[in-house]
Enzyme design. Sequence first.
Site, PDB file in Angstrom:
ATOM      1  N   ARG A  25     105.197  10.284  32.586  1.00 39.01           N
ATOM      2  CA  ARG A  25     104.253  10.881  33.414  1.00 39.01           C
ATOM      3  C   ARG A  25     104.655  11.897  34.374  1.00 39.01           C
ATOM      4  NH1 ARG A  25     100.369  10.893  36.306  1.00 39.01           N
ATOM      5  NH2 ARG A  25      99.769   8.144  35.694  1.00 39.01           N
ATOM      6  N   GLU A  63      86.415  -1.753  45.256  1.00 40.90           N
ATOM      7  CA  GLU A  63      86.573  -0.900  44.238  1.00 40.90           C
ATOM      8  C   GLU A  63      85.729  -0.817  43.302  1.00 40.90           C
ATOM      9  OE1 GLU A  63      89.989   1.576  41.784  1.00 40.90           O
ATOM     10  OE2 GLU A  63      90.075  -0.856  41.734  1.00 40.90           O
ATOM     11  N   TRP A  85      92.504   5.639  45.904  1.00 41.56           N
ATOM     12  CA  TRP A  85      92.474   6.992  44.847  1.00 41.56           C
ATOM     13  C   TRP A  85      92.468   8.700  45.166  1.00 41.56           C
ATOM     14  CZ3 TRP A  85      90.652   7.152  40.308  1.00 41.56           C
ATOM     15  CH2 TRP A  85      90.748   5.908  39.739  1.00 41.56           C
ATOM     16  N   TYR A 127      85.842   5.525  35.747  1.00 36.72           N
ATOM     17  CA  TYR A 127      84.957   4.303  35.574  1.00 36.72           C
ATOM     18  C   TYR A 127      83.932   3.958  35.451  1.00 36.72           C
ATOM     19  CZ  TYR A 127      89.783   3.153  36.065  1.00 36.72           C
ATOM     20  OH  TYR A 127      91.063   2.671  34.920  1.00 36.72           O
ATOM     21  N   ARG A 159      78.377 -11.165  20.077  1.00 36.01           N
ATOM     22  CA  ARG A 159      79.795 -10.433  20.001  1.00 36.01           C
ATOM     23  C   ARG A 159      80.097  -9.125  20.232  1.00 36.01           C
ATOM     24  NH1 ARG A 159      79.616 -14.706  15.306  1.00 36.01           N
ATOM     25  NH2 ARG A 159      79.305 -12.702  14.286  1.00 36.01           N
ATOM     26  N   ARG A 160      79.020  -8.845  21.193  1.00 36.80           N
ATOM     27  CA  ARG A 160      78.750  -6.993  21.200  1.00 36.80           C
ATOM     28  C   ARG A 160      78.926  -7.069  22.490  1.00 36.80           C
ATOM     29  NH1 ARG A 160      75.005  -4.980  16.599  1.00 36.80           N
ATOM     30  NH2 ARG A 160      76.439  -6.109  14.034  1.00 36.80           N
ATOM     31  N   CYS A 179      92.984   2.596  32.774  1.00 38.65           N
ATOM     32  CA  CYS A 179      93.951   2.175  32.587  1.00 38.65           C
ATOM     33  C   CYS A 179      92.815   0.177  32.304  1.00 38.65           C
ATOM     34  CB  CYS A 179      95.046   1.468  33.505  1.00 38.65           C
ATOM     35  SG  CYS A 179      95.428   3.510  34.202  1.00 38.65           S
ATOM     36  N   ARG A 200      95.657  -0.869  29.324  1.00 33.39           N
ATOM     37  CA  ARG A 200      95.527   0.092  27.936  1.00 33.39           C
ATOM     38  C   ARG A 200      97.627   0.310  29.474  1.00 33.39           C
ATOM     39  NH1 ARG A 200      97.116   5.217  29.417  1.00 33.39           N
ATOM     40  NH2 ARG A 200      95.656   5.968  31.903  1.00 33.39           N
ATOM     41  N   VAL A 202      99.961  -0.099  32.662  1.00 31.26           N
ATOM     42  CA  VAL A 202      99.518  -1.344  33.847  1.00 31.26           C
ATOM     43  C   VAL A 202     101.155  -1.508  34.960  1.00 31.26           C
ATOM     44  CG1 VAL A 202      99.758  -3.921  34.235  1.00 31.26           C
ATOM     45  CG2 VAL A 202      98.878  -2.591  31.647  1.00 31.26           C
ATOM     46  N   ASP A 203     100.900  -0.869  36.062  1.00 31.06           N
ATOM     47  CA  ASP A 203     101.920  -0.705  36.713  1.00 31.06           C
ATOM     48  C   ASP A 203     101.733  -2.515  37.559  1.00 31.06           C
ATOM     49  OD1 ASP A 203     103.146  -0.061  39.328  1.00 31.06           O
ATOM     50  OD2 ASP A 203     101.774   1.118  39.702  1.00 31.06           O
ATOM     51  N   LEU A 242     106.942  -1.543  34.969  1.00 27.47           N
ATOM     52  CA  LEU A 242     107.564  -1.432  36.786  1.00 27.47           C
ATOM     53  C   LEU A 242     108.292   0.238  36.598  1.00 27.47           C
ATOM     54  CD1 LEU A 242     109.221  -4.815  37.256  1.00 27.47           C
ATOM     55  CD2 LEU A 242     107.555  -3.911  37.988  1.00 27.47           C
TER      56      LEU A 242
END
Length: 298
Positions: A25, A63, A85, A127, A159-160, A179, A200, A202-203, A242
């Site tokens: 992107r 952050e 940011w 977020y 489990r929730r 992310c 989802r 990852v840099d 990367l």
Amino acid sequence: MRHPEYQYLDLLTQVLERGDERVDRTGVGTRSIFGAMIRFDLSGGTVPILTTKRVYWKTAVKEMIWFLTGGTNIQPLLRENVRIWSDWPLASYRRETGDEISQEEFEQRIMDDDTFAAQWGELGPVYGKQWRRWLGNDGREYDQIADLVRMLKETPASRRMIFHAWNVPELGSMALPPCHMIYQYHVTSDGRLNCLMYQRSVDLLLGAPFNYVGAVALQLMLAQQAGLRPGEFVWAGGDVHLYLNHLEQAREQLSREPRALPRMRLTRQAANIDDYRIEDFEVEGYDPHPAIKADVAV
């Protein structure tokens, strides 16, 4: 016993040696693998603040504290000297106004001018908005973090115990879709709090080290609020990549030997999840290799 940081270094090696190379992107291009998992045991007090390069852990914790406020404007971050940011609103400002303002001048205007900050410092419903003020189709706002704290105390076998930020109708309004998008918690029968965080995208060079610290800081806060002890932090990555302008920096990091992981602790009992400040976090024994500089892809 093998040093736990080698899990991260092994990922760097995998991406470098067998990552799929493609245009992304940002236009910078990436080398990536799909699907990875790392586990860190926090029960002895050590935390995954990487040592093969300096990680500015206070920035990551600040952050996370900002996320917990529900904030979506970068002004309070900049006033805490957190600049991670700034790239996205700055790019938007330049694109929409044609003004090639410097990042330093842009950030100063955000800090000094509330009207300018309200217009140009906003990131959209990122977020914090989703974690603390998720807008339901019934018109109500849902506080996922408050609900999580309640469940940790009242129904620890559930489990929730999950919160996330992937709010499909609002993704297009976000400066950057989430992310690190899903957090799930698990309480053992002997009172340890485990966390699994799914990321989802990852840099691996710049983002992952920060995300480890932020997630673990949150885990410590939640454990304290629920009267639990930190257990295991499990990190799962989707597209682990990367950027092509980070490859030499990754090789430099791989040439270094890990040092002892530091310890992190909370210095006081906060009244509630909204009561934490950066001064409440203490890190001991952090002796990293020098920082490695790399550009953020926007």
